[in-house]
Design a protein around this motif. Structure first.
Motif: not given
Length: 266
Positions: A134-144
């Protein structure tokens, strides 16, 4: 729809969706020249550009394409800053005559406005979901991001997944490390190695296959959850915390130097 992969940049894919009567659309054009060449080679006319998110490697070819084909650009409403002419809200649908009907699903995590485009058994997922990753979380949260992956995993098993990058071999390396006894991952490694040696893309993939090999869709599987807990040195974690632990674990794994081939089994 007939869907063709166009490699651009170092490891991106632009997806060319060929419809009837010589019409087509493209998804996430990170570069214009290879896309224009493929459109010309197939004697097609571009009718629309579709964007999943705002990162340059997915949209910096828009200007060059629109210089030749002044077409509408469909993209996420929350990221409609420069090129998007037709912003899409969650669950909004649109029709491209002779090509197909598409629905936008808001799948944040990699970016806050990221969308996936669902059409007739195909899902164009940008950088939310990769084969075995999956993509890295650059802007969103783990929950999102977990909610986005759960949402995509609700698609029918036969849905074909068209992601934005050729990351499969590297993703499988971590997937096998996290789940060394998963025979589906071992078989998929063989298949991907053969495809890449022949110069073929490893994607699209199917949702059915991803549920068997993708650790980020499998965090609730007991054997993988146990490995995550062991890595976190914890007795229990929420689903979101388990996902985030796995994502950080992969980031650490990706940053490790590769051992020389003769040393990898020692």
């Amino acid at each position: 729809m007939r869907i063709h992969a166009i490699p651009v940049l170092s490891d991106n894919y632009v997806w060319l969706i060929e419809g009837d009567q010589g019409q087509c659309a493209v998804v996430d054009p990170g570069e214009a020249a290879p896309v224009l060449a493929e459109i010309e080679r197939r004697d097609l006319t571009l009718k629309a550009i579709l964007l999943t998110h705002h990162h340059a490697d997915h949209c910096q070819g828009v200007a060059g394409l629109r210089a030749r084909f002044p077409v509408p650009v469909y993209g996420p409403a929350l990221e409609a800053k420069t090129w998007v002419t037709h912003p899409l809200a969650n669950l909004e649908t649109f029709d491209l005559p002779h090509i197909g009907r598409f629905q936008a699903w808001h799948t944040p995590g990699h970016t806050l406005g990221h969308i996936s485009l669902i059409s007739n058994g195909a899902a164009f997922v940008g950088d939310t979901l990769f084969s075995a990753g999956c993509g890295r979380l650059f802007e969103g949260s783990p929950e999102q991001m977990l909610a986005s992956l759960d949402r995509l995993s609700s698609l029918p098993d036969a849905t074909m997944i068209y992601c934005g990058h050729e990351y499969t071999a590297d993703s499988l390396r971590f997937a096998h490390f996290a789940e060394p006894n998963n025979e589906s991952i071992i078989q998929r490694i063989r298949e991907v190695n053969e495809a890449r040696a022949a110069g073929l893309p490893s994607v699209p993939t199917s949702m059915s296959l991803e549920k068997q090999i993708n650790p980020f869709l499998r965090i609730r599987e007991p054997s993988l959850r146990a490995a995550i807990l062991k890595h976190a040195r914890s007795e229990s974690l929420s689903d979101a915390d388990a996902f985030w632990t796995l994502r950080c674990w992969k980031d650490e794994f990706d940053d490790l130097p590769l051992l020389p081939r003769h040393a990898q089994n020692h």
